[in-house]
Design a protein around this motif. Structure first.
Motif, PDB file in Angstrom:
ATOM      1  N   ASN A 149       9.184 -12.126  -0.389  1.00 21.89           N
ATOM      2  CA  ASN A 149       8.754 -10.625   0.672  1.00 21.89           C
ATOM      3  C   ASN A 149       7.969  -9.810  -0.291  1.00 21.89           C
ATOM      4  N   LEU A 150       8.190  -9.977  -1.316  1.00 16.35           N
ATOM      5  CA  LEU A 150       7.448  -8.798  -2.103  1.00 16.35           C
ATOM      6  C   LEU A 150       5.492  -9.184  -2.272  1.00 16.35           C
ATOM      7  N   LEU A 151       5.725 -10.411  -1.779  1.00 14.80           N
ATOM      8  CA  LEU A 151       4.188 -10.707  -2.111  1.00 14.80           C
ATOM      9  C   LEU A 151       3.240  -9.730  -0.733  1.00 14.80           C
ATOM     10  N   LEU A 152       4.820  -9.915   0.248  1.00 14.13           N
ATOM     11  CA  LEU A 152       4.382 -10.027   2.095  1.00 14.13           C
ATOM     12  C   LEU A 152       3.593  -8.267   1.952  1.00 14.13           C
ATOM     13  N   LEU A 153       4.765  -7.758   1.432  1.00 10.81           N
ATOM     14  CA  LEU A 153       4.919  -5.934   1.010  1.00 10.81           C
ATOM     15  C   LEU A 153       3.914  -6.440   0.427  1.00 10.81           C
ATOM     16  N   CYS A 154       2.941  -6.561  -0.575  1.00 14.83           N
ATOM     17  CA  CYS A 154       1.918  -5.977  -1.363  1.00 14.83           C
ATOM     18  C   CYS A 154       0.384  -6.195  -1.043  1.00 14.83           C
ATOM     19  N   THR A 155       1.195  -7.035   0.255  1.00 15.80           N
ATOM     20  CA  THR A 155      -0.929  -7.878   1.058  1.00 15.80           C
ATOM     21  C   THR A 155      -0.665  -5.953   2.384  1.00 15.80           C
ATOM     22  N   LEU A 156      -0.013  -5.490   1.703  1.00 19.71           N
ATOM     23  CA  LEU A 156      -0.517  -4.060   2.862  1.00 19.71           C
ATOM     24  C   LEU A 156      -1.734  -3.081   1.433  1.00 19.71           C
ATOM     25  N   HIS A 157      -1.860  -3.565   0.748  1.00 19.42           N
ATOM     26  CA  HIS A 157      -2.528  -2.221  -0.323  1.00 19.42           C
ATOM     27  C   HIS A 157      -3.933  -3.865  -0.596  1.00 19.42           C
ATOM     28  N   VAL A 158      -4.244  -4.378   0.349  1.00 18.12           N
ATOM     29  CA  VAL A 158      -5.081  -5.749  -0.376  1.00 18.12           C
ATOM     30  C   VAL A 158      -6.265  -4.872   0.296  1.00 18.12           C
ATOM     31  N   PRO A 159      -7.580  -4.119   0.201  1.00 14.59           N
ATOM     32  CA  PRO A 159      -8.259  -4.127   0.797  1.00 14.59           C
ATOM     33  C   PRO A 159      -9.280  -4.724   1.769  1.00 14.59           C
ATOM     34  N   PRO A 160      -9.592  -6.048   2.016  1.00 11.78           N
ATOM     35  CA  PRO A 160      -9.587  -6.670   2.880  1.00 11.78           C
ATOM     36  C   PRO A 160      -9.062  -6.952   4.085  1.00 11.78           C
ATOM     37  N   LEU A 161      -7.794  -6.809   4.121  1.00 11.68           N
ATOM     38  CA  LEU A 161      -6.650  -7.743   4.959  1.00 11.68           C
ATOM     39  C   LEU A 161      -6.271  -6.037   5.320  1.00 11.68           C
ATOM     40  N   GLN A 162      -6.866  -4.443   4.136  1.00 10.50           N
ATOM     41  CA  GLN A 162      -6.380  -3.525   5.213  1.00 10.50           C
ATOM     42  C   GLN A 162      -7.287  -3.112   5.829  1.00 10.50           C
ATOM     43  N   ASP A 163      -8.627  -3.221   5.957  1.00 11.07           N
ATOM     44  CA  ASP A 163     -10.219  -3.185   6.256  1.00 11.07           C
ATOM     45  C   ASP A 163     -10.555  -4.620   7.760  1.00 11.07           C
ATOM     46  N   ILE A 164      -9.510  -5.372   8.100  1.00 11.63           N
ATOM     47  CA  ILE A 164      -9.257  -6.507   8.891  1.00 11.63           C
ATOM     48  C   ILE A 164      -8.558  -5.282  10.193  1.00 11.63           C
ATOM     49  N   GLN A 165      -7.556  -5.097   9.387  1.00  9.36           N
ATOM     50  CA  GLN A 165      -6.343  -4.784  10.264  1.00  9.36           C
ATOM     51  C   GLN A 165      -6.677  -3.360  10.684  1.00  9.36           C
ATOM     52  N   ARG A 166      -7.661  -2.474   9.969  1.00  4.20           N
ATOM     53  CA  ARG A 166      -8.604  -1.028  10.914  1.00  4.20           C
ATOM     54  C   ARG A 166      -8.921  -0.923  11.605  1.00  4.20           C
TER      55      ARG A 166
END
Length: 528
Positions: A149-166
């Motif tokens: 769950n901490l790894l899942l929480l940290c995915t909120l701060h991964v720039p490539p994933l942030q760009d995809i979700q934005r």
């Protein structure tokens, strides 16, 4: 972070208490008035820099600089109020006609409401988190559940994933809503996983567990922002038979009064950002530097009070709807002006998060039952998790460190004063009323540090640094020096003028004469 029995203090003379109340309310209202005056005097400049909105009342402008309040207000107008109303109507309909399908209907409704706001991709992210967390929880290993769950929480701060979700959304506000939903959902997934590891599951079958986890995760009133309730409490309360729940269901009078209180809190929050531009002022260091002394204290008061009122609204409405479903949500925050300790602040502001930390971090790590080192360690991890959950930024690390040190100092000082030697000394040489005054004096220092930490949380390190310098380094020492100088040497016709050096350090020379020094009075922060 442990709870203590309520202390019964000796009564004080009514005149003395009246003086304390007058000083407290007087300093509060006068400082707020000075902040209002400063806001109006600099309204044109603040408007040019921060684009103040047209107020709800003619002749007033509205400070829209607080992101969280504007964010939730906008979403409430757009969809949340309507979907929450739909949840209440569906819950009542199912209770009357189809009580056996109530939980399933609310789960489906919560999923559909989330899809309507976050879209299929956003809800897909949440469902992926649910499936991964649920799968790991079947192994019944607490360490693996935490890691997952901490790894899942940290995915909120991964720039490539942030760009995809934005890229999924047209506006940043929709993306932020996904972030809030995932962050709060992580607490629920951890609650389910750790309950699954620590005790037999409420339901033996895998499919019923997954259904209850989906119901718990997508329960609509708590979905976006909380408050937090543990998995076991949610399941046990939702399973309450309809007949038994109807006997304890809040009546129409309760709901009307609660709704009226929420509306009053909303009006109070709007009133505060109409008569003072506190958030715009705190966003500009120049205004923080030129604020008069009382207005500076009023800014500190306004910021923490607005934060309190804001969460009365944000937690009050979901909690009211939850009572219709026979849930017992955590109590609403307690007024920050009567908080005088770090432990009290954590225990009584966000009560749901406090219970969550106590149940899943503090107590499993030993808490206060395995010695001082273990207590320090478990408390540090609790604050560390809160820091990470909020984003882990530098100002959050500073805020968490201050709270950890504050709790440790308060706990150590209380243990010292409760020792047999000091207790017998005070009982022999002081009255009960004197001991109460001493406790209040010690609490004043804790209150001042608590206010400073909250200002760092609300405004960042730069705001805390300015308050620290202007109030604690310049204000308090110079007030004491000024009073001492007047005692030992009467003021001359031309008082000596000192000023700060180029680096702003203390003490070289100050631009204010010692006989006319005007800073925030020390007692002002003690009356928060």
């Amino acid at each position: 972070m442990t709870s203590n029995p309520k202390v019964r203090w000796a009564p004080l003379p009514r005149t003395e208490l009246l003086v304390y109340w007058l000083l407290s309310f007087g300093s509060h209202f006068y400082s707020f008035y000075e902040l209002h005056r400063f806001s109006k005097e600099h309204e044109a400049g603040l408007d040019r820099q921060f684009q103040l909105e047209t107020g709800l009342v003619q002749g007033f402008k509205r400070d829209a600089s607080d992101f969280e309040w504007n964010f939730w207000t906008e979403w409430a107008h757009k969809s949340l109020l309507w979907t929450l109303t739909g949840h209440a109507l569906l819950s009542r309909f199912c209770c009357i006609f189809y009580p056996q399908f109530r939980v399933a209907a609310l789960t489906v409704y919560g999923l559909l409401a989330a899809v309507g706001v976050l879209g299929l991709r956003g809800v897909g992210v949440l469902l992926l988190h649910v499936v991964l967390s649920f799968s790991v929880a079947q192994l019944r290993r607490s360490a693996l559940c935490w890691a997952c769950n901490l790894l899942l929480l940290c995915t909120l701060h991964v720039p490539p994933l942030q760009d995809i979700q934005r890229g999924w959304y047209e506006r940043d506000e929709e993306y932020y809503l996904l972030l809030f939903s995932v962050a709060v959902g992580t607490l629920r997934l951890l609650s389910f996983s750790l309950e699954r590891c620590g005790r037999p599951a409420v339901h033996a079958g895998t499919f019923p567990q997954l259904c209850w986890l989906l119901s718990y995760t997508f329960y609509h009133p708590f979905f976006y922002n909380g408050p937090v309730i543990t998995y076991n409490d949610f399941v046990e309360q939702m399973q309450t038979p309809v007949e038994e729940g109807e006997r304890h269901k809040p009546g129409a009078r309760y709901l009307l009064l609660r709704s009226a209180r929420i509306l009053m809190w909303w009006c109070m929050a709007e009133f505060m950002i109409h008569v003072t531009y506190m958030h715009a002022i705190q966003s500009n260091e120049t205004y923080l530097e030129i604020l008069p002394a009382w207005a500076l204290g009023g800014l500190a008061l306004a910021l923490v009070q607005f934060f309190f009122v804001k969460y009365l609204v944000l937690f009050g409405l979901p909690s009211t709807l939850a009572t219709l479903d026979r849930l017992d949500p955590p109590g609403l925050p307690r007024c920050v002006s009567i908080m005088y300790s770090f432990t009290g602040m954590w225990r009584h502001f966000d009560k749901g998060l406090y219970r969550w930390l106590l149940r899943y971090i503090y107590v499993p790590l030993g808490g206060s039952h395995r010695g001082v080192p273990r207590k320090m360690f478990s408390t540090a991890l609790a604050f560390g998790f809160v820091c990470l959950w909020h984003g882990g930024h530098d100002y959050l690390r500073c805020w968490a460190l201050m709270n950890w040190l504050g709790v440790l100092v308060e706990t150590g000082l209380k243990a010292l004063l409760d020792s047999a030697l000091l207790r017998s000394f005070f009982e022999r040489h002081s009255s009960a009323a004197a001991r109460r005054r001493l406790a209040a004096l010690l609490s004043a220092f804790s209150t001042a540090a608590l206010i400073l930490s909250n200002l760092i949380f609300l405004g960042g390190i730069h705001v805390g640094r300015i308050f620290w310098r202007r109030v604690f380094l310049q204000g308090l020492p110079n007030r004491a020096t000024s009073a001492w100088n007047r005692l030992i040497c009467p003021p001359k016709s031309q008082p000596v003028v000192v000023s700060l050096d180029s680096a702003g350090s203390w003490p070289h020379r100050c631009r204010y004469p010692s006989t006319g020094f005007c800073r925030v009075p020390p007692f002002f922060f003690f009356f928060f």
